[in-house]
Scaffold this motif. Structure first.
Motif, PDB file in Angstrom:
ATOM      1  N   THR A 123      36.976   1.951  -2.710  1.00  0.00           N
ATOM      2  CA  THR A 123      37.421   1.254  -3.924  1.00  0.00           C
ATOM      3  C   THR A 123      36.292   0.969  -4.900  1.00  0.00           C
ATOM      4  N   GLY A 124      35.063   0.844  -4.379  1.00  0.00           N
ATOM      5  CA  GLY A 124      33.947   0.471  -5.227  1.00  0.00           C
ATOM      6  C   GLY A 124      33.939  -0.997  -5.607  1.00  0.00           C
ATOM      7  N   ASN A 125      34.832  -1.781  -5.025  1.00  0.00           N
ATOM      8  CA  ASN A 125      34.948  -3.202  -5.349  1.00  0.00           C
ATOM      9  C   ASN A 125      34.697  -4.015  -4.083  1.00  0.00           C
ATOM     10  N   ALA A 126      33.553  -4.701  -4.038  1.00  0.00           N
ATOM     11  CA  ALA A 126      33.149  -5.410  -2.824  1.00  0.00           C
ATOM     12  C   ALA A 126      34.121  -6.522  -2.459  1.00  0.00           C
ATOM     13  N   TRP A 127      34.546  -7.303  -3.440  1.00  0.00           N
ATOM     14  CA  TRP A 127      35.386  -8.457  -3.128  1.00  0.00           C
ATOM     15  C   TRP A 127      36.802  -8.038  -2.754  1.00  0.00           C
ATOM     16  N   ALA A 128      37.261  -6.932  -3.317  1.00  0.00           N
ATOM     17  CA  ALA A 128      38.560  -6.408  -2.880  1.00  0.00           C
ATOM     18  C   ALA A 128      38.476  -5.959  -1.424  1.00  0.00           C
ATOM     19  N   ALA A 129      37.378  -5.297  -1.064  1.00  0.00           N
ATOM     20  CA  ALA A 129      37.191  -4.852   0.320  1.00  0.00           C
ATOM     21  C   ALA A 129      37.116  -6.042   1.267  1.00  0.00           C
ATOM     22  N   ILE A 130      36.401  -7.092   0.858  1.00  0.00           N
ATOM     23  CA  ILE A 130      36.275  -8.293   1.681  1.00  0.00           C
ATOM     24  C   ILE A 130      37.630  -8.954   1.882  1.00  0.00           C
ATOM     25  N   LEU A 131      38.383  -9.103   0.799  1.00  0.00           N
ATOM     26  CA  LEU A 131      39.665  -9.803   0.875  1.00  0.00           C
ATOM     27  C   LEU A 131      40.683  -9.018   1.693  1.00  0.00           C
ATOM     28  N   VAL A 132      40.792  -7.715   1.460  1.00  0.00           N
ATOM     29  CA  VAL A 132      41.756  -6.900   2.209  1.00  0.00           C
ATOM     30  C   VAL A 132      41.413  -6.911   3.693  1.00  0.00           C
ATOM     31  N   THR A 133      40.134  -6.775   4.013  1.00  0.00           N
ATOM     32  CA  THR A 133      39.717  -6.801   5.418  1.00  0.00           C
ATOM     33  C   THR A 133      40.037  -8.146   6.052  1.00  0.00           C
ATOM     34  N   ALA A 134      39.788  -9.237   5.332  1.00  0.00           N
ATOM     35  CA  ALA A 134      40.063 -10.571   5.861  1.00  0.00           C
ATOM     36  C   ALA A 134      41.547 -10.768   6.119  1.00  0.00           C
ATOM     37  N   VAL A 135      42.390 -10.266   5.219  1.00  0.00           N
ATOM     38  CA  VAL A 135      43.839 -10.401   5.403  1.00  0.00           C
ATOM     39  C   VAL A 135      44.287  -9.613   6.627  1.00  0.00           C
ATOM     40  N   VAL A 136      43.801  -8.381   6.770  1.00  0.00           N
ATOM     41  CA  VAL A 136      44.166  -7.568   7.935  1.00  0.00           C
ATOM     42  C   VAL A 136      43.686  -8.242   9.218  1.00  0.00           C
ATOM     43  N   PHE A 137      42.449  -8.720   9.213  1.00  0.00           N
ATOM     44  CA  PHE A 137      41.887  -9.390  10.385  1.00  0.00           C
ATOM     45  C   PHE A 137      42.717 -10.608  10.771  1.00  0.00           C
ATOM     46  N   SER A 138      43.176 -11.355   9.791  1.00  0.00           N
ATOM     47  CA  SER A 138      43.980 -12.548  10.068  1.00  0.00           C
ATOM     48  C   SER A 138      45.355 -12.170  10.599  1.00  0.00           C
ATOM     49  N   VAL A 139      45.980 -11.189   9.986  1.00  0.00           N
ATOM     50  CA  VAL A 139      47.352 -10.826  10.345  1.00  0.00           C
ATOM     51  C   VAL A 139      47.447 -10.268  11.763  1.00  0.00           C
ATOM     52  N   VAL A 140      46.420  -9.545  12.223  1.00  0.00           N
ATOM     53  CA  VAL A 140      46.507  -8.978  13.576  1.00  0.00           C
ATOM     54  C   VAL A 140      46.362 -10.042  14.658  1.00  0.00           C
ATOM     55  N   HIS A 141      45.956 -11.264  14.275  1.00  0.00           N
ATOM     56  CA  HIS A 141      45.906 -12.376  15.220  1.00  0.00           C
ATOM     57  C   HIS A 141      47.235 -13.120  15.165  1.00  0.00           C
ATOM     58  N   PHE A 192      37.747 -18.424   6.830  1.00  0.00           N
ATOM     59  CA  PHE A 192      36.663 -18.048   7.739  1.00  0.00           C
ATOM     60  C   PHE A 192      36.477 -16.534   7.736  1.00  0.00           C
ATOM     61  N   SER A 193      37.574 -15.782   7.720  1.00  0.00           N
ATOM     62  CA  SER A 193      37.495 -14.319   7.701  1.00  0.00           C
ATOM     63  C   SER A 193      36.836 -13.826   6.413  1.00  0.00           C
ATOM     64  N   ILE A 194      37.189 -14.456   5.284  1.00  0.00           N
ATOM     65  CA  ILE A 194      36.571 -14.090   4.009  1.00  0.00           C
ATOM     66  C   ILE A 194      35.086 -14.422   4.032  1.00  0.00           C
ATOM     67  N   LEU A 195      34.742 -15.574   4.617  1.00  0.00           N
ATOM     68  CA  LEU A 195      33.335 -15.970   4.709  1.00  0.00           C
ATOM     69  C   LEU A 195      32.533 -14.963   5.526  1.00  0.00           C
ATOM     70  N   LEU A 196      33.086 -14.506   6.637  1.00  0.00           N
ATOM     71  CA  LEU A 196      32.398 -13.489   7.439  1.00  0.00           C
ATOM     72  C   LEU A 196      32.147 -12.228   6.609  1.00  0.00           C
ATOM     73  N   GLY A 197      33.170 -11.811   5.858  1.00  0.00           N
ATOM     74  CA  GLY A 197      33.008 -10.627   5.019  1.00  0.00           C
ATOM     75  C   GLY A 197      31.942 -10.815   3.959  1.00  0.00           C
TER      76      GLY A 197
END
Length: 314
Positions: A212-230, A247-252
Motif C-alpha cells: 500500500t505504501g501507507n505505514a499507518w494503514a498497514a499498522i491499523l489493518v494488521t492490528a484489526v486482523v490480530f485482534s479479530v483472530v483472538h 495495544f495491537s496498534i501500539l505494537l505496530g
C-alpha cells in the motif's frame, strides 16, 4: 510472496471468525489452542538464537544449505507440524467430524503462516545478530511492564485504583520474583509473542506496507486482523476490546518506528506474563495466609481480571 502470504492470512481470518461463531466465548477450560503449544517451551526463542548465529557464519551457512541438511530440516518441520495437528485433533472434546476437520485446518493455516513469515523475515534481514541488542531487551522489559500497568486502568475502569496501580508499576519486584520461579511460563510467553509478532508485525504489516505504501494503514489493518483472530475480542467488555485493539496498534507503531522485533516481542511477552501472574495469584477474598504478595491484594478489593490473554490458563 505478498499475494501468497496475504491470501493465507485472509483464509485464516475467515476461518477464525467462523470458528468463533461456532464455538462461542472462551473459558479457562477450552482456551483456543495455538500451534506451538506442546513444544518444549524454550524451543522457539533458543532455535531462533542458534539459527541466527549459525546462518551468519559463512562455514556453517554453507553446511546448513546443503541438500541433505535442508531435506532433514524439512522432514523435521513436517513431523512437528503433524504432531501439532494431532494435538489439536485430540484436544477437541465434542463436535462432529466436519467440525474437527475444520478446527484442525486452522492449525495447518497457522503452520503455513509461520513458515512464510519466518522466510520473509530472514530474506529481509530482520533476523540478524542485531536482534539481540541489549537496548531492545531493556526497553522491551521496562516498556512492557509500564504498558501493562496502564492497561490495568482499562480493566478496572476506576480512578480509585490509580494510586494502587501506580505502586504496582513502580515496584516490579513481585512479578520479577514470579518470573524467576516460573521459567517455563516465561519461555511460553516469549514463544507465543515471538510467533505472533513474526506473523503479524513483521510479515503481515511489512507486506501490507510494501503493497500500500501507507505505514499507518498497514499498522491499523494488521492490528484489526490480530485482534479479530483472538476469540476473546468479541466477548470482552467493549472497553477491554478497545484496549486490546489499542495495544495491537501500539505494537505496530513501535515496530514501524524502531524496526526491532525484540522490542515488540518482549513488550507482548511481558503483558502476557503479567496477565498470567494476576490470574494465578490468590484473591484476597479467598482468605488470608497467602505466601504470595498477590497483585490482587496490591490493587485492593476493586480487583478485576485484566484483558484475557491467549496464554490464559496455560
Amino acid at each position: 510472496m505478498t499475494g501468497l502470504f496475504l491470501g493465507v492470512l485472509a483464509a485464516y481470518l475467515v476461518h477464525a471468525i467462523a470458528l468463533h461463531r461456532a464455538s462461542g466465548p472462551e473459558t479457562e477450560a477450552d482456551a483456543e489452542t495455538h500451534l506451538h503449544r506442546g513444544m518444549p517451551a524454550p524451543l522457539m526463542p533458543f532455535a531462533l538464537f542458534l539459527a541466527v548465529h549459525a546462518l551468519e557464519s559463512a562455514r556453517l551457512s554453507a553446511w546448513l544449505h546443503s541438500p541433505a541438511v535442508l531435506a532433514s530440516a524439512g522432514a523435521l518441520l513436517m513431523l512437528v507440524m503433524l504432531n501439532q495437528l494431532r494435538r489439536k485433533h485430540l484436544e477437541l472434546h465434542g463436535g462432529g467430524a466436519a467440525f474437527r476437520i475444520f478446527y484442525v485446518a486452522g492449525g495447518a493455516l497457522q503452520t503455513v503462516l509461520l513458515v512464510l513469515a519466518g522466510y520473509y523475515a530472514w530474506e529481509e534481514g530482520i533476523l540478524g545478530r542485531g536482534l539481540f541488542h541489549p537496548q531492545w531487551v531493556i526497553l522491551g522489559l521496562a516498556g512492557g511492564h509500564l504498558i501493562f500497568g496502564i492497561s490495568l486502568l482499562f480493566s478496572h475502569r476506576s480512578l480509585e485504583s490509580l494510586r494502587d496501580i501506580g505502586v504496582y508499576i513502580a515496584d516490579p519486584r513481585p512479578v520479577s520474583a514470579y518470573a524467576a520461579r516460573s521459567p517455563r511460563q516465561v519461555f511460553a510467553c516469549i514463544d507465543v509473542s515471538l510467533i505472533e509478532e513474526l506473523v503479524y508485525r513483521v510479515a503481515a504489516q511489512g507486506l501490507l506496507l510494501a503493497w500500500t505504501g501507507n505505514a499507518w494503514a498497514a499498522i491499523l489493518v494488521t492490528a484489526v486482523v490480530f485482534s479479530v483472530v483472538h476469540r476473546h475480542f468479541f466477548y470482552n467488555h467493549v472497553v477491554d476490546s478497545a484496549e486490546f485493539l489499542a495495544f495491537s496498534i501500539l505494537l505496530g507503531a513501535l515496530y514501524h518506528l524502531t524496526g526491532s522485533l525484540t522490542l515488540v516481542v518482549l513488550v507482548h511477552a511481558v503483558r502476557n506474563l503479567e496477565i498470567v501472574y494476576f490470574d494465578q495469584s490468590k484473591d484476597p477474598a479467598d482468605g488470608a495466609g497467602s505466601a504470595e504478595p498477590a497483585p490482587r491484594a496490591a490493587i485492593g478489593a476493586r480487583w478485576r481480571a485484566p484483558v484475557y490473554s491467549p496464554m490464559h490458563g496455560k
